[in-house]
Design a protein around this motif. Structure first.
Motif, short mmCIF file in Angstrom:
data_model
loop_
_atom_site.label_atom_id
_atom_site.label_comp_id
_atom_site.label_asym_id
_atom_site.label_seq_id
_atom_site.Cartn_x
_atom_site.Cartn_y
_atom_site.Cartn_z
N ALA A 101 -35.11 4.69 -51.19
CA ALA A 101 -35.64 5.19 -49.92
C ALA A 101 -35.21 4.29 -48.76
O ALA A 101 -34.92 4.77 -47.66
N SER A 102 -35.16 2.98 -49.01
CA SER A 102 -34.74 2.04 -47.97
C SER A 102 -33.30 2.28 -47.56
O SER A 102 -32.98 2.35 -46.36
N VAL A 103 -32.42 2.43 -48.55
CA VAL A 103 -31.00 2.65 -48.27
C VAL A 103 -30.81 4.00 -47.57
O VAL A 103 -30.10 4.10 -46.57
N GLU A 104 -31.47 5.03 -48.09
CA GLU A 104 -31.36 6.37 -47.48
C GLU A 104 -31.89 6.37 -46.05
O GLU A 104 -31.40 7.10 -45.20
N GLY A 105 -32.89 5.53 -45.78
CA GLY A 105 -33.49 5.47 -44.45
C GLY A 105 -32.73 4.60 -43.47
O GLY A 105 -33.14 4.46 -42.32
N GLY A 106 -31.64 3.97 -43.91
CA GLY A 106 -30.80 3.21 -43.01
C GLY A 106 -31.02 1.71 -43.01
O GLY A 106 -30.47 1.02 -42.15
N ALA A 107 -31.81 1.19 -43.94
CA ALA A 107 -32.00 -0.26 -43.99
C ALA A 107 -30.67 -0.95 -44.28
O ALA A 107 -29.90 -0.50 -45.12
N ILE A 108 -30.42 -2.02 -43.56
CA ILE A 108 -29.20 -2.79 -43.73
C ILE A 108 -29.48 -4.05 -44.55
O ILE A 108 -28.66 -4.48 -45.34
N TYR A 109 -30.64 -4.64 -44.34
CA TYR A 109 -31.01 -5.89 -45.00
C TYR A 109 -32.14 -5.64 -45.97
O TYR A 109 -33.14 -5.00 -45.62
N LEU A 110 -32.00 -6.16 -47.17
CA LEU A 110 -33.03 -6.04 -48.20
C LEU A 110 -33.32 -7.43 -48.76
O LEU A 110 -32.95 -7.75 -49.89
N PRO A 111 -33.98 -8.28 -47.97
CA PRO A 111 -34.27 -9.63 -48.48
C PRO A 111 -35.28 -9.56 -49.62
O PRO A 111 -36.15 -8.70 -49.64
N ILE A 112 -35.11 -10.47 -50.55
CA ILE A 112 -35.97 -10.54 -51.72
C ILE A 112 -36.74 -11.84 -51.66
O ILE A 112 -36.17 -12.90 -51.43
N GLU A 113 -38.03 -11.75 -51.87
CA GLU A 113 -38.86 -12.95 -51.86
C GLU A 113 -39.84 -12.89 -53.03
O GLU A 113 -40.40 -11.84 -53.32
N GLN A 114 -40.00 -14.01 -53.67
CA GLN A 114 -41.03 -14.17 -54.69
C GLN A 114 -41.79 -15.44 -54.31
O GLN A 114 -41.27 -16.54 -54.46
N ASP A 115 -42.99 -15.28 -53.80
CA ASP A 115 -43.74 -16.41 -53.23
C ASP A 115 -44.00 -17.52 -54.24
O ASP A 115 -43.99 -18.69 -53.88
N GLN A 116 -44.30 -17.14 -55.46
CA GLN A 116 -44.60 -18.13 -56.50
C GLN A 116 -43.88 -17.73 -57.78
O GLN A 116 -43.66 -16.55 -58.03
N THR A 117 -43.55 -18.74 -58.58
CA THR A 117 -42.86 -18.46 -59.85
C THR A 117 -43.73 -18.79 -61.06
O THR A 117 -43.32 -18.56 -62.18
N TYR A 118 -44.92 -19.33 -60.82
CA TYR A 118 -45.90 -19.56 -61.89
C TYR A 118 -45.33 -20.37 -63.04
O TYR A 118 -45.46 -20.04 -64.21
N GLY A 119 -44.62 -21.45 -62.69
CA GLY A 119 -44.08 -22.36 -63.69
C GLY A 119 -42.69 -22.01 -64.18
O GLY A 119 -42.07 -22.80 -64.90
N LYS A 120 -42.17 -20.85 -63.82
CA LYS A 120 -40.81 -20.49 -64.22
C LYS A 120 -39.81 -21.18 -63.31
O LYS A 120 -40.10 -21.48 -62.15
N ASP A 121 -38.61 -21.40 -63.82
CA ASP A 121 -37.52 -21.94 -63.01
C ASP A 121 -37.17 -20.88 -61.95
O ASP A 121 -36.90 -19.73 -62.29
N PRO A 122 -37.17 -21.24 -60.66
CA PRO A 122 -36.86 -20.25 -59.62
C PRO A 122 -35.50 -19.58 -59.80
O PRO A 122 -35.34 -18.40 -59.48
N PHE A 123 -34.52 -20.31 -60.35
CA PHE A 123 -33.21 -19.71 -60.56
C PHE A 123 -33.25 -18.67 -61.68
O PHE A 123 -32.50 -17.69 -61.64
#
Length: 142
Positions: A101-123
């Motif tokens: 829906a974002s792409v069809e609606g014309g979004a150009i930027y789709l930043p991804i954020e995960q505020d917390q990783t709960y002990g997992k390696d962020p990578f």
């Protein structure tokens, strides 16, 4: 005189990983809205479609409901953080429909954020999000 040339086409959508607590790109942005829409009982996809053509950026966040082992009790909501941010595609939002829906609606930027990783390696979390995005068929935007 000849008419002016048409404007160039917009760039293709692209994902990027961003520490949005320190940097933001704003035109019209659905920043943090996806989980908030869902928590409010709304369908994020319907809102993205409603705003089609007006948002250059849809900020992607997924989240999951997590209960520790055992039967959940009402006290659990005071002791534990039951709503957790998740890797894209690992939570309970329909990320494939949201991205479409974002792409069809014309979004150009789709930043991804995960505020917390709960002990997992962020990578590892980034790798999981990228794999899930590819598995959804959006690898051409990475």
């Amino acid at each position: 005189p000849p008419p002016p040339p048409p404007p160039p086409p917009p760039p293709p959508p692209s994902f990027f990983f961003n520490d949005t607590s320190t940097t933001e790109i704003y035109t019209l942005s659905l920043h943090d809205a996806l989980p908030i829409f869902q928590r409010a009982g709304q369908d994020p996809v319907k809102w993205i479609k409603r705003l089609a053509g007006r948002e250059d950026m849809v900020h992607l966040k997924d989240y999951r409901i997590y209960f520790p082992d055992g039967q959940p009790t009402p006290e659990i909501f005071h002791k534990e953080q039951c709503i957790q941010f998740a890797e894209i595609g690992e939570g309970n939002l329909d990320m494939k429909a949201i991205i479409e829906a974002s792409v069809e609606g014309g979004a150009i930027y789709l930043p991804i954020e995960q505020d917390q990783t709960y002990g997992k390696d962020p990578f590892d979390c980034i790798r999981t999000s990228v794999k899930n995005i590819c598995d959804m068929g959006f690898e051409k935007y990475l």
